[in-house]
Design a protein around this motif. Structure first.
Motif, mmCIF file in Angstrom:
data_model
loop_
_atom_site.group_PDB
_atom_site.id
_atom_site.type_symbol
_atom_site.label_atom_id
_atom_site.label_comp_id
_atom_site.label_asym_id
_atom_site.label_seq_id
_atom_site.Cartn_x
_atom_site.Cartn_y
_atom_site.Cartn_z
ATOM 1 N N MET A 31 1.007 -1.151 0.005
ATOM 2 C CA MET A 31 -0.079 0.180 0.031
ATOM 3 C C MET A 31 0.837 1.245 -0.116
ATOM 4 O O MET A 31 0.610 2.250 -0.825
ATOM 5 N N VAL A 32 1.819 1.309 0.838
ATOM 6 C CA VAL A 32 2.905 2.381 0.699
ATOM 7 C C VAL A 32 3.735 2.783 -0.543
ATOM 8 O O VAL A 32 3.768 3.682 -1.016
ATOM 9 N N VAL A 33 3.956 1.557 -1.090
ATOM 10 C CA VAL A 33 4.612 1.612 -2.492
ATOM 11 C C VAL A 33 3.762 1.987 -3.575
ATOM 12 O O VAL A 33 4.003 3.050 -4.321
ATOM 13 N N ILE A 34 2.630 1.493 -3.773
ATOM 14 C CA ILE A 34 1.428 2.075 -4.506
ATOM 15 C C ILE A 34 1.141 3.856 -4.313
ATOM 16 O O ILE A 34 0.951 4.398 -5.021
ATOM 17 N N GLY A 35 1.070 3.928 -3.018
ATOM 18 C CA GLY A 35 0.998 5.342 -2.470
ATOM 19 C C GLY A 35 2.014 6.191 -2.920
ATOM 20 O O GLY A 35 1.868 7.495 -3.591
ATOM 21 N N LEU A 140 -6.448 1.890 13.765
ATOM 22 C CA LEU A 140 -5.526 2.439 12.902
ATOM 23 C C LEU A 140 -5.675 2.365 11.408
ATOM 24 O O LEU A 140 -5.796 3.350 10.761
ATOM 25 N N GLY A 141 -6.385 1.015 11.010
ATOM 26 C CA GLY A 141 -6.664 0.917 9.654
ATOM 27 C C GLY A 141 -7.587 1.767 9.285
ATOM 28 O O GLY A 141 -7.682 2.225 8.061
ATOM 29 N N GLY A 142 -8.691 1.791 10.102
ATOM 30 C CA GLY A 142 -10.069 2.690 9.725
ATOM 31 C C GLY A 142 -9.396 4.202 9.817
ATOM 32 O O GLY A 142 -9.964 4.922 8.814
ATOM 33 N N LEU A 143 -8.646 4.515 10.791
ATOM 34 C CA LEU A 143 -8.232 6.141 10.744
ATOM 35 C C LEU A 143 -7.279 6.314 9.430
ATOM 36 O O LEU A 143 -7.394 7.468 8.730
ATOM 37 N N LEU A 172 0.416 9.377 5.579
ATOM 38 C CA LEU A 172 1.773 8.155 5.333
ATOM 39 C C LEU A 172 2.065 7.721 6.883
ATOM 40 O O LEU A 172 2.778 6.526 6.896
ATOM 41 N N LEU A 173 2.405 8.704 7.593
ATOM 42 C CA LEU A 173 3.070 8.211 9.011
ATOM 43 C C LEU A 173 1.959 7.283 9.724
ATOM 44 O O LEU A 173 2.472 6.488 10.374
ATOM 45 N N THR A 174 0.788 7.519 9.447
ATOM 46 C CA THR A 174 -0.218 6.444 10.250
ATOM 47 C C THR A 174 -0.060 5.066 9.521
ATOM 48 O O THR A 174 -0.024 4.281 10.221
ATOM 49 N N ALA A 175 0.318 5.184 8.067
ATOM 50 C CA ALA A 175 0.493 3.839 7.585
ATOM 51 C C ALA A 175 1.848 3.139 8.068
ATOM 52 O O ALA A 175 1.958 2.129 8.399
ATOM 53 N N LEU A 176 2.709 4.002 8.274
ATOM 54 C CA LEU A 176 4.034 3.447 8.690
ATOM 55 C C LEU A 176 4.126 3.051 9.986
ATOM 56 O O LEU A 176 4.499 2.070 10.445
ATOM 57 N N PHE A 177 3.264 3.795 10.820
ATOM 58 C CA PHE A 177 3.163 3.256 12.375
ATOM 59 C C PHE A 177 2.399 2.049 12.545
ATOM 60 O O PHE A 177 2.514 1.244 13.253
ATOM 61 N N THR A 178 1.388 1.940 11.690
ATOM 62 C CA THR A 178 0.538 0.796 11.584
ATOM 63 C C THR A 178 1.386 -0.448 11.107
ATOM 64 O O THR A 178 1.350 -1.649 11.844
ATOM 65 N N ALA A 327 9.674 2.168 3.994
ATOM 66 C CA ALA A 327 9.115 1.317 4.542
ATOM 67 C C ALA A 327 9.613 0.159 5.201
ATOM 68 O O ALA A 327 9.486 -0.452 6.319
ATOM 69 N N LEU A 328 10.431 -0.418 4.364
ATOM 70 C CA LEU A 328 11.426 -1.590 4.862
ATOM 71 C C LEU A 328 12.229 -1.167 6.108
ATOM 72 O O LEU A 328 12.479 -1.894 6.796
#
Length: 344
Positions: A31-35, A140-143, A172-178, A327-328
């Motif tokens: 998801m981060v990559v496609i983002g 977190l996913g919902g947020l 972005l940071l919410t995705a990485l925190f998740t 992300a990695l």
């Protein structure tokens, strides 16, 4: 000797849950990559409505495509940038695809987390003490989805030609925190199979986490403001080590909006992060050599990709690779901090 994946300390089947969480983490990474692709191709504003159910399907007729294109033509990005550049319907379909794929994967991640969680819960497979943490990850996913829409909505007017870089950083940071939370929880569950309790965050872990957070925040702001284009040379900017920045609107504005200053901070704060990650990786060598190697490899490659992205004038695939390795790096650092905390 404990049988693999049987009922263990705390009950449940922790190894099965750990494997599931790592699969979801891999989906979040995608998801981060496609983002990143969506961001670099300027695709984020191509879909101007949020339709949680019907939006899962792309336009299926020429009339539907024309309607979507007409909606896009009402916003500032088209009127001031894409339209004058001569965007055609075929061009629009290209950027629509990436935003649609990004949203579709978000829906799939939600299902891949919520449905197995329900099954694990009903069957009593969740170890004691882990239900609140799994619910927090679900929240977190919902947020993340809500923040994504708020980010898009911030650019849907005739004045803006881009989304708010503040909402972009939150998204972005919410995705990485998740992602980090998924990795951490999976590692805790794997440790539970060896009767080891949850890891704790050490003082070194806090320092590393804060410094990496600042770098990721700066990177998100650089992306949102297109500040990567502020210089295509390295290590100098504008022929100087320290570039000229606009300080006329106050220090707060400069540190949050000036593209030259943010680009400068992002490129050099990276080396402060490198230093503290080397300390973490060296601490890890006698504990978990694989985590140490992962951190060294990720941070080294990340810095090289950042320099290459700048010198290429923000080449699409180099920029995407830079975000992917970022992300990695987050996942590797979560692994490393967990290993250090587990030892203690």
């Amino acid at each position: 000797m404990v049988a693999q994946d049987c009922t263990l300390v705390g009950g449940g089947r922790p190894l099965a849950l750990a494997r599931w969480l790592l699969v979801v983490a891999a989906m979040v990474f995608a998801m981060v990559v496609i983002g990143g692709i969506t961001r670099v191709t300027e695709s984020g504003l191509s879909i101007t409505e949020w339709k949680p159910v019907t939006g899962a399907l792309p336009p299926l007729s020429e009339a539907q495509w024309q309607a979507e294109f007409a909606a896009y033509q009402n916003i500032g990005e088209y009127q001031q940038v894409a339209g004058p550049a001569g965007m055609t319907l075929a061009d629009y379909k290209f950027i629509y695809f990436w935003e649609w794929a990004h949203r579709l994967l978000g829906r799939l991640i939600g299902l891949a987390f919520a449905l197995p969680l329900l099954v694990f819960w009903v069957r009593g497979m969740i170890p004691a003490g882990y239900k609140p943490r799994l619910l927090a990850l679900l929240a977190l996913g919902g947020l993340q989805g809500a923040f994504g829409w708020l980010m898009v909505r911030s650019g849907l007017n005739t004045e803006m030609t881009n989304v708010s870089h503040f909402w972009l950083s939150i998204h972005l940071l919410t995705a990485l925190f998740t992602l980090a939370g998924l990795v951490w929880t999976a590692l805790d569950l794997r440790a539970l199979t060896r009767s080891i309790g949850p890891a704790r965050v050490t003082s070194l872990g806090v320092l590393v986490g804060v410094m990496l957070f600042v770098q990721l925040l700066l990177g998100a702001w650089v992306a949102g403001l297109r500040a990567g284009l502020a210089s295509d040379t390295w290590p100098l900017m504008q022929g100087k080590l320290v570039p000229e920045a606009d300080w006329s609107q106050g220090i707060v504005w400069t540190f949050t909006h000036d593209p030259f200053w943010l680009h400068f901070l992002h490129r050099w704060w990276a080396f402060a992060v490198l230093a503290v990650l080397i300390v973490l990786a060296r601490r890890l060598r006698p504990i978990d050599r694989r985590a140490s190697v992962a951190i060294h490899s990720a941070v080294g490659l990340q810095i090289l990709l950042g320099i290459a992205t700048v010198m290429s004038g923000v080449d699409l695939w180099l920029a995407v690779a830079h975000q992917a390795v970022g992300a990695l790096l987050v996942a590797s650092v979560a692994w490393g901090i967990h290993a250090v905390g587990q030892r203690r």
